[in-house]
Design a protein around this motif. Structure first.
Motif, mmCIF file in Angstrom:
data_model
loop_
_atom_site.group_PDB
_atom_site.id
_atom_site.type_symbol
_atom_site.label_atom_id
_atom_site.label_comp_id
_atom_site.label_asym_id
_atom_site.label_seq_id
_atom_site.Cartn_x
_atom_site.Cartn_y
_atom_site.Cartn_z
ATOM 1 N N TRP A 31 0.842 -1.197 0.000
ATOM 2 C CA TRP A 31 0.000 0.000 0.000
ATOM 3 C C TRP A 31 0.878 1.249 0.000
ATOM 4 C CZ3 TRP A 31 -0.216 3.688 3.946
ATOM 5 C CH2 TRP A 31 -1.239 4.630 3.833
ATOM 6 N N ASP A 90 -6.008 7.097 3.067
ATOM 7 C CA ASP A 90 -6.429 7.055 1.661
ATOM 8 C C ASP A 90 -7.370 8.206 1.333
ATOM 9 O OD1 ASP A 90 -4.972 4.919 0.690
ATOM 10 O OD2 ASP A 90 -6.568 3.448 1.023
ATOM 11 N N LEU A 91 -8.291 8.477 2.219
ATOM 12 C CA LEU A 91 -9.226 9.585 1.986
ATOM 13 C C LEU A 91 -8.469 10.902 1.898
ATOM 14 C CD1 LEU A 91 -12.149 10.602 1.726
ATOM 15 C CD2 LEU A 91 -12.126 10.885 4.199
ATOM 16 N N HIS A 142 2.651 1.757 -3.350
ATOM 17 C CA HIS A 142 1.701 2.275 -4.344
ATOM 18 C C HIS A 142 1.560 3.795 -4.205
ATOM 19 C CE1 HIS A 142 -1.931 2.874 -6.688
ATOM 20 N NE2 HIS A 142 -2.483 3.434 -5.625
ATOM 21 N N HIS A 143 1.420 4.291 -2.985
ATOM 22 C CA HIS A 143 1.260 5.734 -2.774
ATOM 23 C C HIS A 143 2.525 6.501 -3.138
ATOM 24 C CE1 HIS A 143 -2.807 6.159 -1.350
ATOM 25 N NE2 HIS A 143 -2.651 5.082 -0.605
ATOM 26 N N ILE A 198 2.623 6.801 -7.063
ATOM 27 C CA ILE A 198 1.688 7.744 -7.683
ATOM 28 C C ILE A 198 1.877 9.170 -7.181
ATOM 29 C CG2 ILE A 198 -0.027 5.960 -8.139
ATOM 30 C CD1 ILE A 198 -1.665 7.092 -5.780
ATOM 31 N N SER A 199 2.746 9.348 -6.193
ATOM 32 C CA SER A 199 2.997 10.665 -5.628
ATOM 33 C C SER A 199 3.773 11.534 -6.613
ATOM 34 C CB SER A 199 3.795 10.512 -4.336
ATOM 35 O OG SER A 199 4.294 11.741 -3.920
ATOM 36 N N TYR A 228 -14.730 10.577 7.245
ATOM 37 C CA TYR A 228 -15.355 10.386 5.934
ATOM 38 C C TYR A 228 -16.592 11.262 5.778
ATOM 39 C CZ TYR A 228 -12.819 6.611 3.648
ATOM 40 O OH TYR A 228 -11.872 5.881 2.980
ATOM 41 N N VAL A 247 -5.305 11.371 1.105
ATOM 42 C CA VAL A 247 -4.406 11.397 -0.054
ATOM 43 C C VAL A 247 -5.192 11.586 -1.355
ATOM 44 C CG1 VAL A 247 -2.812 9.981 -1.410
ATOM 45 C CG2 VAL A 247 -2.589 10.085 1.057
ATOM 46 N N LYS A 248 -6.343 10.949 -1.463
ATOM 47 C CA LYS A 248 -7.128 11.009 -2.708
ATOM 48 C C LYS A 248 -7.879 12.326 -2.868
ATOM 49 C CE LYS A 248 -7.685 6.050 -3.024
ATOM 50 N NZ LYS A 248 -8.573 4.925 -2.842
ATOM 51 N N ASN A 249 -8.154 13.001 -1.773
ATOM 52 C CA ASN A 249 -8.894 14.265 -1.812
ATOM 53 C C ASN A 249 -7.904 15.391 -2.137
ATOM 54 O OD1 ASN A 249 -10.427 16.553 -1.258
ATOM 55 N ND2 ASN A 249 -11.486 15.571 0.447
#
Length: 145
Positions: free
Chosen positions: A7, A125-126, A10-11, A14-15, A84, A128-130
């Motif tokens: 995990w 994840d929330l 992966h981050h 894509i960073s 969330y 990082v994705k936001n």
């Protein structure tokens, strides 16, 4: 442990490689920013969230097939759920109050036992994705008798 490392890799892949850490002191009552205040709690039968000032609350029964005798799991899940739900309000900050010291420590340090890592991963994840996630702070509420 392997899943958590994959995990993380992966981050990193894509960073964009540029991240600045900044410490910002703020109060839930700071008039320069919009702050959503949430209170969370869990019991042996249910968990709940209350957003002060929004006149909104959520509650649910614990699943009968969920982890047993792990009230801390549900305390942490309530905090993650608050984060969330809180992102839907378009605020600058989310202040989450919990009466569980372990939960506050877990989210403040991003360190937990393996059984709780999935909850921390979901919160990260929330964020990082936001593209512009709200700043998130945990506070400990003294238990009253």
């Amino acid at each position: 442990m392997r899943w958590e490392l994959l995990w993380f890799i992966h981050h990193v892949k894509i960073s964009n490689g540029i991240h600045m850490l900044q410490f910002m002191e703020w109060s839930p009552y700071d008039r320069m920013a919009t702050t959503l205040i949430g209170f969370t709690d869990a019991s042996g039968s249910s968990m709940g969230i209350w957003f002060l000032g929004e006149y909104t609350s959520y509650q649910c029964l614990l699943p009968p097939d969920g982890p047993q005798d792990l009230i801390f799991f549900y305390e942490a899940l309530a905090v993650c759920s608050t984060f969330y739900l809180g992102t839907e309000y378009g605020c600058d900050h989310i202040a989450i109050y919990s009466d569980d010291t372990n939960t506050v420590n877990m989210f403040s340090s991003l360190h937990a036992k393996p059984v709780y890592n999935s909850i921390l991963v979901a919160a990260v994840d929330l964020a990082v994705k936001n593209p512009s996630p709200p700043k998130f702070t945990m506070y400990l509420v003294n238990k009253t008798s």
